[in-house]
Design a protein around this motif. Structure first.
Motif, PDB file in Angstrom:
ATOM      1  N   LEU A  93       0.817  -1.218   0.000  1.00 32.51           N
ATOM      2  CA  LEU A  93       0.000   0.000   0.000  1.00 32.51           C
ATOM      3  C   LEU A  93       0.850   1.266   0.000  1.00 32.51           C
ATOM      4  CD1 LEU A  93      -2.974  -0.872   2.408  1.00 32.51           C
ATOM      5  CD2 LEU A  93      -3.053  -0.496  -0.068  1.00 32.51           C
ATOM      6  N   ILE A  94       2.062   1.178   0.553  1.00 28.69           N
ATOM      7  CA  ILE A  94       2.973   2.338   0.507  1.00 28.69           C
ATOM      8  C   ILE A  94       3.251   2.719  -0.944  1.00 28.69           C
ATOM      9  CG2 ILE A  94       5.368   3.055   0.889  1.00 28.69           C
ATOM     10  CD1 ILE A  94       3.881   3.344   3.347  1.00 28.69           C
ATOM     11  N   ILE A  95       3.609   1.722  -1.748  1.00 31.27           N
ATOM     12  CA  ILE A  95       3.886   1.971  -3.161  1.00 31.27           C
ATOM     13  C   ILE A  95       2.622   2.422  -3.877  1.00 31.27           C
ATOM     14  CG2 ILE A  95       4.692   0.934  -5.315  1.00 31.27           C
ATOM     15  CD1 ILE A  95       6.874   1.300  -3.235  1.00 31.27           C
ATOM     16  N   THR A  96       1.508   1.774  -3.574  1.00 26.62           N
ATOM     17  CA  THR A  96       0.244   2.151  -4.214  1.00 26.62           C
ATOM     18  C   THR A  96      -0.133   3.586  -3.884  1.00 26.62           C
ATOM     19  OG1 THR A  96      -0.535  -0.137  -4.132  1.00 26.62           O
ATOM     20  CG2 THR A  96      -2.206   1.583  -4.389  1.00 26.62           C
ATOM     21  N   ALA A  97      -0.019   3.960  -2.610  1.00 27.53           N
ATOM     22  CA  ALA A  97      -0.383   5.323  -2.190  1.00 27.53           C
ATOM     23  C   ALA A  97       0.521   6.367  -2.833  1.00 27.53           C
ATOM     24  CB  ALA A  97      -0.306   5.429  -0.664  1.00 27.53           C
ATOM     25  N   ASN A  98       1.782   6.026  -3.022  1.00 23.95           N
ATOM     26  CA  ASN A  98       2.733   6.976  -3.597  1.00 23.95           C
ATOM     27  C   ASN A  98       2.571   7.113  -5.109  1.00 23.95           C
ATOM     28  OD1 ASN A  98       5.001   8.757  -3.122  1.00 23.95           O
ATOM     29  ND2 ASN A  98       6.248   7.269  -4.217  1.00 23.95           N
ATOM     30  N   LEU A  99       2.181   6.020  -5.770  1.00 22.32           N
ATOM     31  CA  LEU A  99       2.177   6.023  -7.230  1.00 22.32           C
ATOM     32  C   LEU A  99       0.785   6.083  -7.862  1.00 22.32           C
ATOM     33  CD1 LEU A  99       5.029   3.456  -7.938  1.00 22.32           C
ATOM     34  CD2 LEU A  99       5.159   5.937  -7.805  1.00 22.32           C
TER      35      LEU A  99
END
Length: 407
Positions: free
Chosen positions: A55-61
């Protein structure tokens, strides 16, 4: 010697505006590298959930997927340098807030996700403007070299980042890593203010509506199939390639039984491989077929992920990970170089915003990776990602080669 370097990317350093841009990008990318991996490690200290890492990557991208086209339109309508100055200042503010939350022991997983969303939104506006600036700093004949030289920054940041990551986190605490990131962005803004803003005033008629501008961008891309296929290849590969950076903390913790120092060492060798790859490109000039090399490096990247996923030995992982960094830099740099070289100036911002979907597609990949790793394990997930990357490179690459052959 001078004749040799005049045929390489280093020739671009003779342009003052490009030098300022390159130095600003160096400060900025050290910050961005530390921010991405610092947040992943921060989330790992807050929760053991692989889904939360995804979710970190999803939220950032995800904001890049949603808003980068809007960012591209802004880039083609307004002064690109002023846009980048503003977004970099906002990056400094967000990372400063993160450091304060950690120091005050207020930080929660939802804070990290929310701050990642803010960063991603700023990136959606920042990336098209920043990508489109290079063409105004150097002559078109030097553009491929300028892009390759710019890519060295990514490799250099990936080396410098791990060298400071472990000492700062272990000696001073994770919050000081984020304070350092904020400082790097402030240095970026200071350097950007040394550049000539008048060079980055766009020629597009500002009275054209955003919808009309968006339509023109899609129509342009539809009529330039070579650019379209290159962008599609980047997007599809980007969907699966994010699995490696998402799962690296899991490999560090659960498979190699390491800590932040182990994680930092893996990132260091990953960065060294990327740096070597960019140096090799910078010296190669025009001595290779870029399309064939793009397909080759993408297939190589997928193959190396499969090899890495099958090891439980840290020493072997350190041996193979530089080659992953090298292949990753090759595929990303060549993709960007080809698009930048082919696109017309008036459509550069919008086209580069679409090209950045290759990075933004990792948002969907983050969900895919987190779910699979949570249910089937990190190693099986990385194997599947590698297989899908290889298949995508062969299938889309063959379509692109066929199109160019018949053109």
């Amino acid at each position: 010697m001078n004749t040799f370097f005049s045929k390489t990317a280093y020739h671009c350093f003779k342009y003052q505006e490009y030098r300022f841009f390159w130095i600003a990008a160096l400060f900025s990318n050290i910050g961005m590298w530390s921010l991405v991996y610092g947040r992943l490690w921060l989330m790992r200290t807050l929760t053991d959930s692989e889904i939360m890492l995804g979710l970190i990557i999803t939220a950032n991208l995800a904001p890049i997927l949603l808003f980068s086209l809007f960012g591209g339109i802004i880039s083609d309508k307004h002064n690109r340098l002023q846009i980048v100055r503003s977004t970099r200042l906002l990056f400094a503010l967000v990372t400063l807030i993160t450091g304060i939350l950690i120091q005050q022991k207020w930080i929660e997983p939802w804070h990290v996700i929310l701050l990642s969303i803010f960063t991603g939104t700023f990136l959606a506006i920042d990336i098209p403007a920043r990508s489109a600036m290079i063409a105004k700093l150097i002559p078109k004949k030097d553009l491929p070299g300028g892009i390759v030289l710019y890519s060295i920054i990514f490799g250099g940041s990936a080396v410098l980042g791990p060298l400071i990551f472990a000492p700062i986190v272990s000696i001073m605490g994770l919050e000081y890593l984020f304070y350092m990131i904020a400082l790097s962005y402030i240095f970026t803004v200071i350097t950007l203010y040394k550049m000539d803003s008048s060079l980055h005033v766009t020629n597009q008629i500002k009275d054209i509506s955003y919808i009309q501008s968006l339509y023109e961008g899609f129509r342009y891309l539809g009529s330039n199939k070579n650019i379209l296929f290159i962008i599609i290849l980047g997007i599809v590969v980007g969907l699966f390639s994010s699995s490696f950076e998402i799962l690296l903390p899991v490999f560090t913790d659960e498979i190699f039984y390491g800590d932040s120092s182990t994680y930092s060492r893996l990132l260091l060798f990953l960065g060294l491989g990327g740096l070597f790859g960019t140096f090799a490109l910078s010296l190669s000039g025009a001595y290779f077929n870029k399309l064939i090399f793009l397909i080759f490096s993408t297939i190589l990247f997928g193959f190396l992920l499969i090899i890495f996923s099958n090891t439980n030995d840290l020493s072997f992982a350190i041996l193979i990970i530089p080659f992953i960094g090298m292949a990753s830099v090759w595929k990303g740099t060549i993709n960007t170089t080809m698009v930048q070289t082919l696109v017309e100036e008036n459509f550069r911002g919008r086209t580069m915003s679409m090209q950045q979907w290759a990075w933004g597609s990792a948002a969907l990949g983050g969900i895919f990776t987190g779910f699979l790793a949570q249910n089937y394990g990190a190693q099986k997930t990385l194997i599947l990602s590698g297989i899908l990357i290889i298949f995508s490179a062969i299938f889309i690459g063959s379509l692109l080669l066929k199109f160019l052959k018949n053109k």
